[in-house]
Each structure stands twice: as structure tokens, then as C-alpha cells.
Scaffold this motif. Sequence first.
Motif, PDB file in Angstrom:
ATOM      1  N   LEU A 137      31.129  40.588  45.424  1.00 61.08           N
ATOM      2  CA  LEU A 137      32.086  41.577  45.904  1.00 61.08           C
ATOM      3  C   LEU A 137      32.583  41.145  47.270  1.00 61.08           C
ATOM      4  O   LEU A 137      33.608  41.588  47.758  1.00 61.08           O
ATOM      5  CB  LEU A 137      31.403  42.941  46.056  1.00 61.08           C
ATOM      6  N   ASP A 138      31.837  40.243  47.871  1.00 59.26           N
ATOM      7  CA  ASP A 138      32.086  39.925  49.264  1.00 59.26           C
ATOM      8  C   ASP A 138      33.002  38.731  49.444  1.00 59.26           C
ATOM      9  O   ASP A 138      33.189  38.256  50.541  1.00 59.26           O
ATOM     10  CB  ASP A 138      30.756  39.670  49.966  1.00 59.26           C
ATOM     11  N   TRP A 141      36.821  37.105  48.975  1.00 54.53           N
ATOM     12  CA  TRP A 141      38.197  37.535  48.872  1.00 54.53           C
ATOM     13  C   TRP A 141      38.714  37.539  47.446  1.00 54.53           C
ATOM     14  O   TRP A 141      39.304  38.501  46.974  1.00 54.53           O
ATOM     15  CB  TRP A 141      39.072  36.634  49.747  1.00 54.53           C
ATOM     16  N   GLY A 154      37.534  40.569  45.468  1.00 59.25           N
ATOM     17  CA  GLY A 154      38.078  41.833  45.936  1.00 59.25           C
ATOM     18  C   GLY A 154      39.513  41.989  45.487  1.00 59.25           C
ATOM     19  O   GLY A 154      39.928  43.035  44.985  1.00 59.25           O
ATOM     20  N   GLU A 155      40.253  40.932  45.651  1.00 55.28           N
ATOM     21  CA  GLU A 155      41.655  40.940  45.279  1.00 55.28           C
ATOM     22  C   GLU A 155      41.815  41.203  43.786  1.00 55.28           C
ATOM     23  O   GLU A 155      42.637  42.002  43.351  1.00 55.28           O
ATOM     24  CB  GLU A 155      42.243  39.570  45.638  1.00 55.28           C
ATOM     25  N   VAL A 196      39.683  42.611  41.692  1.00 47.89           N
ATOM     26  CA  VAL A 196      39.274  43.978  41.373  1.00 47.89           C
ATOM     27  C   VAL A 196      40.364  44.959  41.792  1.00 47.89           C
ATOM     28  O   VAL A 196      40.655  45.921  41.080  1.00 47.89           O
ATOM     29  CB  VAL A 196      37.946  44.329  42.066  1.00 47.89           C
ATOM     30  N   HIS A 247      27.922  45.033  39.543  1.00 51.00           N
ATOM     31  CA  HIS A 247      27.755  43.795  40.280  1.00 51.00           C
ATOM     32  C   HIS A 247      26.602  43.008  39.670  1.00 51.00           C
ATOM     33  O   HIS A 247      25.493  43.512  39.585  1.00 51.00           O
ATOM     34  CB  HIS A 247      27.466  44.145  41.743  1.00 51.00           C
TER      35      HIS A 247
END
Lengths: 353, 353
Positions: free
Chosen positions: B74-75, B77, B80-81, B83, B101
Amino acid sequence: MNSSKTVGLADVAREAGVSLATASRALNSAYGVAATTRERVAEVARRLEYVASPEASRLATGATRSVALVVPHLDRWYFGEMVGGLEEVLREAGHDVLLYHVGDPEGRHAFFEHLPARRKVDAVVVVAVPVTDHERRRLELMGVTIVAAGGQDATYPYVSIDDAAAVRQATEHLLRLGHRRIAMITAVDPDRTDQPVHRGRTRGFYEAMVRADVPVDEELVVATTWGGVQAAEAMENLLSIRELPTAVLAHSDEMALGAMRTIRRAGLRVPEDISVIGIDDHPLAELVDLTTVRQPVRDQGLQAAHLLLALLRGQKPNLAQKLPTRVVVRSTTTTAREKQPSPAHPAPDTTSH
Amino acid sequence: MNSSKTVGLADVAREAGVSLATASRALNSAYGVAATTRERVAEVARRLEYVASPEASRLATGATRSVALVVPHLDRWYFGEMVGGLEEVLREAGHDVLLYHVGDPEGRHAFFEHLPARRKVDAVVVVAVPVTDHERRRLELMGVTIVAAGGQDATYPYVSIDDAAAVRQATEHLLRLGHRRIAMITAVDPDRTDQPVHRGRTRGFYEAMVRADVPVDEELVVATTWGGVQAAEAMENLLSIRELPTAVLAHSDEMALGAMRTIRRAGLRVPEDISVIGIDDHPLAELVDLTTVRQPVRDQGLQAAHLLLALLRGQKPNLAQKLPTRVVVRSTTTTAREKQPSPAHPAPDTTSH
DNA sequence: CCCCTTTTCGGAAGCGCTTCCGAATATGAT
DNA sequence: ATCATATTCGGAAGCGCTTCCGAAAAGGGG
């Protein structure tokens, strides 16, 4: 496609030779069922690969066993890390994690007006999003537990860092290196017009300066929205000031990188001509040797989740937790230079207009 | 804390003077209810701020209207993008988004063995996680629609980029600049020991090289796990080779930054002595002026979500979508130097042992 | 004006689970 | 052996909604 029929509690009960009621109790390891019976039921359930229907049990119990995460961005390291921490402990505690992204003003409005999570969760955690009074009132309509993770919000039980302290540490680091003309690029939340700059972080700067008895030149503190390119532009303004700063403090590492780009493009060197310090300790900060003050983001997520769980259990946890920060010295800060540097190339035209 | 009693369908029905059945039909705008009745019920529902209990309707209909996102990190980039893109369209389509996760091997194992999302979702999207045969079999136990977003997985309907093409573009950019001794730092997924390196990306490199009729020096392609510091170490090995490369291609921007740090610490300049190119176009790449090949991450998420929705609707969408990439030239690549540079400082000790 | 078709609506049976309550059985004290 | 108490378990009533099915009402054609 769907293999056979899904096995339900009834199947397990029949197979184990007990009633539905007993089967249910046995599996929820509730009180009132003989150990041997419980074991037998559990065994059958395992063999049949029984999985309870969450819908049904939720309907029956009233608890949803899931929590909503309200996040303003997903694409920035800070938020991903935070969500990662939250998800970890929430999931381990058996909760489902629903994700709600409330980016732009419309999305934000939609979320608070329609409350899509209503009736779906036992709790919500708002991560680093400052809620307005109106939004707070809407949220309360959900009638669930609420906690805040990160950010500068004291409306709910929260865990975050001491923003003022973080910036104070950064400022003191620069002061200790002999800097006096220290510039600061402050961040403002674009969605929140009512609160112009990051209060805590800005305050920390002034505190450290007066404590060191160094006057702050108001020309040297500029505001911009979060984000590297915005900070890069802000830095251009800073470079157009007659007497240049010898150091700049940015409210985030991304912003620090933006500032550095502008400085270098102007033909100045970091840190010889201008020192730069950021905040966060973004994973890439290490790779670009950026001095910064580290904040434990993932830990904030973990703690916030624990806080939430405690609240859900009806315990009385510490409702206001601040995690420590510390400066990580790398190579973008050094002792203050004596005299004004002469740029190899003139700074971009940002003189007045 | 909880304001009054939650209003249920029964309240709406009573207030509107119709039966439960009719109220339900009216609100779901199903066929078989008079327009005026429907409107009256809707009006009452609005006034009472009625919100259906998702549990109950799910129980009754069998559809959960939610989808699970299975994410390895999740950490970073990229994730995150991705998702973010998925969440946006899924949410707009009225689905809930559950986050799972599956980081380290244990977490991964736990997920696939216990299938916590079982019975809870109508579909799952695996984002950039290569599933083993065994895991695939477990997933299928859930009996739901599955799509892949990003990554190099053709097991499910997917949308991603053409990894080989991306690296080919990067390689061709370097070749065009006159580079011949091109090094590549390949990434390997730490959880997947059976598949040593990123196949697609590695292949793209060789393709471009043979196509240009340039021999590749096997000494110049090194493997490491994703991540900047790992790449930094890999770069140390590269610098200990007798005849240095004039350019290095990293499988990600983070890795490229790591490589750059090592190069600079060795007293060499980027790009004068060694050009560096990454992949991704990480937002920070712009700030550090890194040349890279851009991949549309958020778009992959958006498209994957649309693909999923189409599948759910029983349509027949394009099951294999590849989004285009393109190189973004910035300032870490330049024409190949003629002669071997002499390091200001010797490279770190990585000679043999 | 009557009979047949169509539309609109209510009754009621679940969906799969939890839990209250009481019956049946076991346990222990006397 | 007897009675009070504790333990274990099954019956059954929901949780809040959807939907099948049939009844009632409305519409239409001759």
C-alpha cells in the motif's frame, strides 16, 4: 462456474447431529455448549469448509464488523502508508476495511451528503482530513464510533504527530547550523479555504525562532498547496528576494524536492548555497539524501486502529496520542554560508508582477 | 449516542400507506408499481432519510455489491495510484470496496488459505500480484469474477501495460543517444522465487538490443528486488566492472534513483558519465528531472474496474487490454561519452568476496 | 353491461444466522 | 435416595429485506 452449493450452518448442524442453535453456539465458542460437542461441530465445519454468511450474522447481531476509511488521496505516500497500518490491525482483528476516497470538493460533498457507508460500518476513521462543522454533523448521523488518524484534527479521538514540534525540530536543526535567514514553504490544504495554512507546522517555526531570539523575515515565509511543483514555484518567489535565505524548510519532502529543483536550476548549490530540509522522511528522501524530520506514518495508522478497537470494546483508551518525530540528518543541510552567493544563471523571472 | 431508532422499510411503508412489498418494489423502481405510488413512497423515504440495510437486502438477494481489492503493498506509489483508479469507478457504480493487503509471505498465505473475502464480495481484483497455481485454485473456490489490474499476469482478464514494449522504448532511447554499453537493473519479486526476474521487462531489453544489433554484455544485467536501496547496491556491483556502462536502465523510478545515488557517491556525474533511465514516471521523477518511461497507472485502475463491471453485467468486453507507454525525456540521459571516466573517488569496495 | 386481460398491490415465505427461553439431563449436597 | 442447582441443548422467534403468488381493481372490447 460456482462449485456445488455453498454449505450453510444447517448442513454443519445436521452432519454433526446437533441443532442449529447448538451449532451456532459451538462455532462462536459461546458459553453453554459441552466441550466435546463444540469440538465435534468445529471438526465438521472444518471438513465441510464452512464459512459463515456475513450478511446473515450481521443481520442477526446488528454488528457489521467492518470499518470505513475516509481518505482524501490514495496516490501519496503518506496516505498509502497510513492506510497500510490501519488495514493491518483492523484486518487482524477480524474487521473488514471499506475504502472511501473523498478527493475533490465534489467527491467530498457527495460522501458527506449521501453517507454511502451508512449502515455498513461500525466505525469510521478519517485519515488526515479536516472536517468542517457541517461535515461533522453529517458524520454523526451515522451514529458510529469515529477516530482520526494523522492530520491536525482534535474533533475526534486521534493519533498523530505533534506538528509544531516537528517543525520546531527542523528549525532548531537549521539554527544550530548557524542559519538565521530561514525561509519556510508552508502547505495549505486546497479543499479548506477557511484555514489558510497548516497551523501547527507554521506555529512550530515561529516558536523555535522566537525561542532562539532570531527575528523572522515575513518575506521568507510563503504558502502554497501540497505538492512538489507548487513548492518549486514558491521557491522561485523566494529566489527573487533581494537577500536570499540560507536555508529553506518545506512542510513535506515532496515540497523540499520541488524547492531543490528550483534552487539548482537557478545555478545555486544545495546545500552549499542553500540548505534544504523537509518533513516526513519519504522513502525516496533517503535516495536523494534529503535531510528531513521523520514522522512514523505507519505507526500512526497502527495506533489509530488500536485506539479504534479499544473504543469499540468499550474501553477507555488515551484519546489523544501524539507520536514522536526526529530529524534525520542527510546531506542537504550544512552550516550557513557567510556571504551572498552569485547565481551562475539568474533566477527565473519572477521579479514583481 | 445513537440518535433515535433507525427507520426501516416498514416505517416507510406504514407512513406511505402501502404494504412492505410495495414499498420495496417502489424503491427499487421495479416493474409493477403505479407511478404515483412509487413517487409517494420515494417521497416518504426521502423525508424519513431512509437508508436500506445492506445486510438485509444482501441476504435476500444474494448479491453483495462489493468487490475485494487484493494488494501486495500500500506504501508504494504505483499501488496507491492503481487503487485510487479502481476505487473511483467501483464506488461510482455503487459497489463497496474492500481492501485486502497481502504483503509478506505469511500474510499472503493467510489470505489465500482463509479467503477472508469469501461470501463477502461479488468479485475480486488482484492488483499486480502474480498468483501461483495453488493460489489460483484457492481463489476459484470463492466462485466469483476475477480480474487483474497491472502486473504481468495473463491468468485472468486483465488490463496492464506492455512491459516488454516499455523497456524496449527505454532501451531504444538510450541506443538512439549512441549508448552501446547499457546496463540494466532488473527487478525480481521477492515473494516469487519460482520466477526469478520480471520476464516481460527483461525480454524487452534483449529484443531492442538484438534488433539494433548491439551485443549485450551479460555482466551488465543484474537482478535485485524492487526498491531504491536494493538498486543502489546493485549499482555498486555495476561500478566494479572493469569497463563501466555508459547508461543504466532500471525497472522502476525508485530503482533509478537508487542507482543515481550510488553513481554520484562514486564521484561520477549523471548524465555526463552515466545516463540513467527509469520506468513509471513516479510523481517525484519530475522533481528530480529523471528521464523515464511513463505508464498510465491510474488509467489501468480505471480500465480494470470498467472491465470488471462489464463482466459482472454479463457483457463480453475485451479481456486483455494493454495501455500504451512513452518515454519522457528529462535530464538524466544524454549522448554517450567517448572515453572511460576516471572516478574522483574510487567506487565502494565491492571487488570480489 | 358483461367478461376477459392487464395492472397494481398485499400476504407470506424465505435468505442464514443469533439468541431467548424453557425442557431435559447431569451434578452435588444432604 | 432425594431435591436443589447447574449444565447442555433444541424450539422458535426474529433481524430487515426481496419476491413469488394470488387477489383485487382497473381497463377494454363486443
